[in-house]
Design a protein around this motif. Sequence first.
Motif, PDB file in Angstrom:
ATOM      1  N   TRP A  52       0.870  -1.168   0.000  1.00 22.80           N
ATOM      2  CA  TRP A  52       0.000   0.000   0.000  1.00 22.80           C
ATOM      3  C   TRP A  52       0.905   1.214   0.000  1.00 22.80           C
ATOM      4  O   TRP A  52       1.821   1.325   0.841  1.00 22.80           O
ATOM      5  N   LEU A  53       0.707   2.112  -0.945  1.00 27.18           N
ATOM      6  CA  LEU A  53       1.520   3.316  -1.042  1.00 27.18           C
ATOM      7  C   LEU A  53       0.618   4.537  -0.952  1.00 27.18           C
ATOM      8  O   LEU A  53      -0.123   4.829  -1.897  1.00 27.18           O
ATOM      9  N   PRO A  54       0.617   5.222   0.183  1.00 32.71           N
ATOM     10  CA  PRO A  54      -0.181   6.444   0.290  1.00 32.71           C
ATOM     11  C   PRO A  54       0.358   7.506  -0.669  1.00 32.71           C
ATOM     12  O   PRO A  54       1.561   7.548  -0.945  1.00 32.71           O
ATOM     13  N   PHE A  55      -0.526   8.330  -1.158  1.00 33.71           N
ATOM     14  CA  PHE A  55      -0.089   9.393  -2.068  1.00 33.71           C
ATOM     15  C   PHE A  55       0.995  10.253  -1.420  1.00 33.71           C
ATOM     16  O   PHE A  55       1.907  10.720  -2.092  1.00 33.71           O
ATOM     17  N   SER A  56       0.925  10.435  -0.121  1.00 34.31           N
ATOM     18  CA  SER A  56       1.914  11.259   0.575  1.00 34.31           C
ATOM     19  C   SER A  56       3.315  10.645   0.569  1.00 34.31           C
ATOM     20  O   SER A  56       4.299  11.338   0.830  1.00 34.31           O
ATOM     21  N   ALA A  57       3.433   9.346   0.271  1.00 39.54           N
ATOM     22  CA  ALA A  57       4.738   8.672   0.278  1.00 39.54           C
ATOM     23  C   ALA A  57       5.294   8.424  -1.125  1.00 39.54           C
ATOM     24  O   ALA A  57       6.401   7.915  -1.265  1.00 39.54           O
ATOM     25  N   VAL A  58       4.545   8.783  -2.157  1.00 39.64           N
ATOM     26  CA  VAL A  58       4.962   8.485  -3.533  1.00 39.64           C
ATOM     27  C   VAL A  58       6.302   9.137  -3.869  1.00 39.64           C
ATOM     28  O   VAL A  58       7.198   8.481  -4.402  1.00 39.64           O
ATOM     29  N   SER A  59       6.470  10.412  -3.551  1.00 40.44           N
ATOM     30  CA  SER A  59       7.721  11.086  -3.936  1.00 40.44           C
ATOM     31  C   SER A  59       8.923  10.460  -3.230  1.00 40.44           C
ATOM     32  O   SER A  59       9.984  10.308  -3.842  1.00 40.44           O
ATOM     33  N   LYS A  60       8.786  10.074  -1.967  1.00 36.24           N
ATOM     34  CA  LYS A  60       9.890   9.426  -1.260  1.00 36.24           C
ATOM     35  C   LYS A  60      10.194   8.068  -1.882  1.00 36.24           C
ATOM     36  O   LYS A  60      11.358   7.715  -2.084  1.00 36.24           O
ATOM     37  N   PHE A  61       9.160   7.294  -2.210  1.00 42.47           N
ATOM     38  CA  PHE A  61       9.339   5.983  -2.816  1.00 42.47           C
ATOM     39  C   PHE A  61      10.068   6.102  -4.162  1.00 42.47           C
ATOM     40  O   PHE A  61      11.025   5.389  -4.434  1.00 42.47           O
ATOM     41  N   ILE A  62       9.653   7.041  -4.983  1.00 42.74           N
ATOM     42  CA  ILE A  62      10.298   7.259  -6.283  1.00 42.74           C
ATOM     43  C   ILE A  62      11.740   7.712  -6.096  1.00 42.74           C
ATOM     44  O   ILE A  62      12.632   7.295  -6.838  1.00 42.74           O
ATOM     45  N   SER A  63      11.995   8.532  -5.084  1.00 44.14           N
ATOM     46  CA  SER A  63      13.365   9.019  -4.865  1.00 44.14           C
ATOM     47  C   SER A  63      14.324   7.874  -4.523  1.00 44.14           C
ATOM     48  O   SER A  63      15.507   7.942  -4.851  1.00 44.14           O
ATOM     49  N   LEU A  64      13.839   6.810  -3.903  1.00 40.45           N
ATOM     50  CA  LEU A  64      14.691   5.650  -3.607  1.00 40.45           C
ATOM     51  C   LEU A  64      15.224   5.025  -4.902  1.00 40.45           C
ATOM     52  O   LEU A  64      16.380   4.624  -4.973  1.00 40.45           O
ATOM     53  N   PHE A  65      14.394   4.964  -5.917  1.00 39.09           N
ATOM     54  CA  PHE A  65      14.805   4.410  -7.213  1.00 39.09           C
ATOM     55  C   PHE A  65      15.717   5.383  -7.950  1.00 39.09           C
ATOM     56  O   PHE A  65      16.677   4.961  -8.603  1.00 39.09           O
ATOM     57  N   ASP A  66      15.422   6.663  -7.832  1.00 38.28           N
ATOM     58  CA  ASP A  66      16.274   7.677  -8.448  1.00 38.28           C
ATOM     59  C   ASP A  66      17.668   7.648  -7.825  1.00 38.28           C
ATOM     60  O   ASP A  66      18.679   7.708  -8.535  1.00 38.28           O
ATOM     61  N   GLN A  67      17.732   7.520  -6.508  1.00 38.04           N
ATOM     62  CA  GLN A  67      19.030   7.431  -5.832  1.00 38.04           C
ATOM     63  C   GLN A  67      19.794   6.183  -6.269  1.00 38.04           C
ATOM     64  O   GLN A  67      21.012   6.229  -6.433  1.00 38.04           O
ATOM     65  N   PHE A  68      19.100   5.066  -6.462  1.00 30.50           N
ATOM     66  CA  PHE A  68      19.741   3.839  -6.935  1.00 30.50           C
ATOM     67  C   PHE A  68      20.418   4.084  -8.284  1.00 30.50           C
ATOM     68  O   PHE A  68      21.516   3.601  -8.543  1.00 30.50           O
ATOM     69  N   ALA A  69      19.760   4.858  -9.140  1.00 34.95           N
ATOM     70  CA  ALA A  69      20.274   5.114 -10.490  1.00 34.95           C
ATOM     71  C   ALA A  69      21.364   6.179 -10.530  1.00 34.95           C
ATOM     72  O   ALA A  69      22.168   6.192 -11.470  1.00 34.95           O
ATOM     73  N   THR A  70      21.431   7.033  -9.511  1.00 34.25           N
ATOM     74  CA  THR A  70      22.328   8.185  -9.632  1.00 34.25           C
ATOM     75  C   THR A  70      23.355   8.352  -8.518  1.00 34.25           C
ATOM     76  O   THR A  70      24.270   9.165  -8.654  1.00 34.25           O
ATOM     77  N   GLU A  71      23.205   7.626  -7.403  1.00 36.86           N
ATOM     78  CA  GLU A  71      24.103   7.829  -6.262  1.00 36.86           C
ATOM     79  C   GLU A  71      24.774   6.510  -5.869  1.00 36.86           C
ATOM     80  O   GLU A  71      24.242   5.441  -6.113  1.00 36.86           O
ATOM     81  N   VAL A  72      25.928   6.643  -5.248  1.00 43.73           N
ATOM     82  CA  VAL A  72      26.630   5.464  -4.731  1.00 43.73           C
ATOM     83  C   VAL A  72      26.929   5.663  -3.248  1.00 43.73           C
ATOM     84  O   VAL A  72      27.047   6.779  -2.764  1.00 43.73           O
TER      85      VAL A  72
END
Length: 107
Positions: A52-72
């Motif tokens: 279950w992903l509340p709308f309020s948590a969507v940006s944080k959830f997406i940022s986890l994937f963005d960090q995987f792609a761009t940060e070490v």
Amino acid sequence: MDESVRGDGFVLTVVGWSAEYSLALERLDAHGAKLLSVVPAGEDLPERALIWLPFSAVSKFISLFDQFATEVTPSGSPKNAALVANISELRLSLLHELRQPAGLFLG
């Protein structure tokens, strides 16, 4: 829309890469997401989880994937690799996925 009937989120199906690799279930149940159920891997089918992903948590959830792609990390591994690396697919859950008799329902 009447506030009493509006949903405040949605259910995502998270599919692993293969039966050999497990999803990081404890990490799927964090950052505002709530792990609902798990269907264990079969011989040829990967593990599958519903969250279950509340709308309020969507940006944080997406940022986890963005960090995987761009940060070490300091050790040189992609950030959030434990969560993201074994996920092959994210999709909005369908009605038949919400009825998982073979799955382990949590909560």
